[in-house]
Design a protein around this motif. Structure first.
Motif, PDB file in Angstrom:
ATOM      1  N   TYR A 263      -9.434  32.317  -8.854  1.00 49.59           N
ATOM      2  CA  TYR A 263      -8.576  32.592  -9.988  1.00 49.59           C
ATOM      3  C   TYR A 263      -9.349  33.341 -11.077  1.00 49.59           C
ATOM      4  O   TYR A 263     -10.574  33.246 -11.171  1.00 49.59           O
TER       5      TYR A 263
ATOM      6  N   GLN B 106      -9.193  29.271  -3.036  1.00 50.21           N
ATOM      7  CA  GLN B 106      -8.495  30.241  -3.870  1.00 50.21           C
ATOM      8  C   GLN B 106      -9.374  30.615  -5.063  1.00 50.21           C
ATOM      9  O   GLN B 106     -10.008  29.753  -5.668  1.00 50.21           O
TER      10      GLN B 106
ATOM     11  N   ILE C 113       0.044  27.130  -9.543  1.00 51.60           N
ATOM     12  CA  ILE C 113      -0.685  27.647 -10.692  1.00 51.60           C
ATOM     13  C   ILE C 113      -0.386  26.854 -11.961  1.00 51.60           C
ATOM     14  O   ILE C 113      -1.251  26.689 -12.832  1.00 51.60           O
TER      15      ILE C 113
ATOM     16  N   SER D 299      -5.070  32.599 -14.012  1.00 47.66           N
ATOM     17  CA  SER D 299      -4.070  33.319 -13.218  1.00 47.66           C
ATOM     18  C   SER D 299      -4.601  33.537 -11.808  1.00 47.66           C
ATOM     19  O   SER D 299      -5.813  33.548 -11.578  1.00 47.66           O
ATOM     20  N   GLU D 300      -3.701  33.732 -10.854  1.00 50.62           N
ATOM     21  CA  GLU D 300      -4.091  33.910  -9.464  1.00 50.62           C
ATOM     22  C   GLU D 300      -4.778  35.253  -9.261  1.00 50.62           C
ATOM     23  O   GLU D 300      -4.430  36.250  -9.878  1.00 50.62           O
ATOM     24  N   LYS D 301      -5.779  35.260  -8.379  1.00 52.21           N
ATOM     25  CA  LYS D 301      -6.511  36.488  -8.100  1.00 52.21           C
ATOM     26  C   LYS D 301      -6.299  36.960  -6.676  1.00 52.21           C
ATOM     27  O   LYS D 301      -6.184  38.139  -6.391  1.00 52.21           O
ATOM     28  N   ASN D 302      -6.293  36.033  -5.735  1.00 54.04           N
ATOM     29  CA  ASN D 302      -6.024  36.420  -4.346  1.00 54.04           C
ATOM     30  C   ASN D 302      -5.348  35.279  -3.615  1.00 54.04           C
ATOM     31  O   ASN D 302      -5.151  34.208  -4.168  1.00 54.04           O
TER      32      ASN D 302
END
Length: 245
Positions: free
Chosen positions: A5, A3, A51, A65-68
């Protein structure tokens, strides 16, 4: 699972090292790669991460924060990407080999025309410590954070990371001055052995961490670079201690 971020609040290599350190300590995380310019952090974990867990792991100055979405089966990366990564590692190690080459050339020039083995090795060790400590001192805070990611003593005693470059300076000067050589060789073995233990643990845990041997100035793959560095110095120290030259 992999992941990426977005991480806000990073302003220097010390921040990059700090984010890498804290995210790497999360349970289940096997690899962390932080890109300062892109303000990104890529995390590989054994299972999906919440998260909030990442936010709790980071100091308050950073916002993550989440990106994908998560990507499963990271081992199915294409051959093309794998080749690029392999070349990248070799390219990253190039500065290390060049530094070794220049130290060897300076060492040879200093000992011309006698080229006595013992003198060559002592001068090489002295020059090695002086040059490598210089790179660490360019960003002492960043080095300390990176070093604490894998050196057991630096993890337990954080100030050790700040003192370590100065220990190298002292060792370098004393080696070049030929003062208390037996003691210096033992100190060299102890210090590098501690670091090697940490590197081995990281390698067995398949963790990808930035090498701190040249500070944060150069982005080196930790396991390869540190093993090469430590192997050269440990072998030389053992050779000198047992009088094989």
């Amino acid at each position: 699972m992999k992941q990426t971020y977005t991480v806000e609040g990073m302003t220097c290599e010390g921040c990059k090292a700090s984010v890498t350190k804290h995210l790497s300590q999360i349970k289940g995380v096997t690899e962390v790669s932080v890109h300062l310019e892109k303000a990104e952090a890529t995390v590989v974990s054994e299972k999906p991460l919440v998260i909030s867990t990442l936010k709790e792991a980071l100091p308050s100055k950073y916002t993550i924060s989440e990106k994908n979405i998560f990507k499963e089966n990271t081992n199915t990366v294409t051959t093309e990407v794998q080749n690029k990564e392999g070349k990248s590692k070799l390219q990253q190690l190039k500065p290390l080999f060049l530094i070794f080459l220049f130290i060897a050339l300076i060492d040879g020039a200093m000992n011309y025309p006698q080229f006595k083995t013992q003198a060559l090795m002592l001068d090489f060790m002295g020059l090695f410590f002086m040059v490598f400590s210089l790179f660490k001192l360019f960003d002492l805070k960043g080095f300390s954070s990176s070093f604490a990611m894998y050196d057991p003593l630096a993890k337990m005693v954080p100030p050790y990371g700040f003192v370590y470059p100065f220990i190298e300076v002292g060792l370098g000067i004393l080696f070049l001055m030929r003062i208390a050589i037996p003691g210096l060789l033992i100190i060299t073995l102890v210090v590098l052995s501690i670091t090697t233990i940490g590197v081995t643990r990281s390698l067995l845990g398949k963790r990808s961490i930035q090498c701190a041997c040249l500070g944060t100035v150069l982005d080196l793959p930790m396991t390869q670079a540190t093993f090469i560095e430590n192997a050269v110095m440990i072998v030389m120290a053992l050779v000198m201690i047992f009088g094989w030259v």
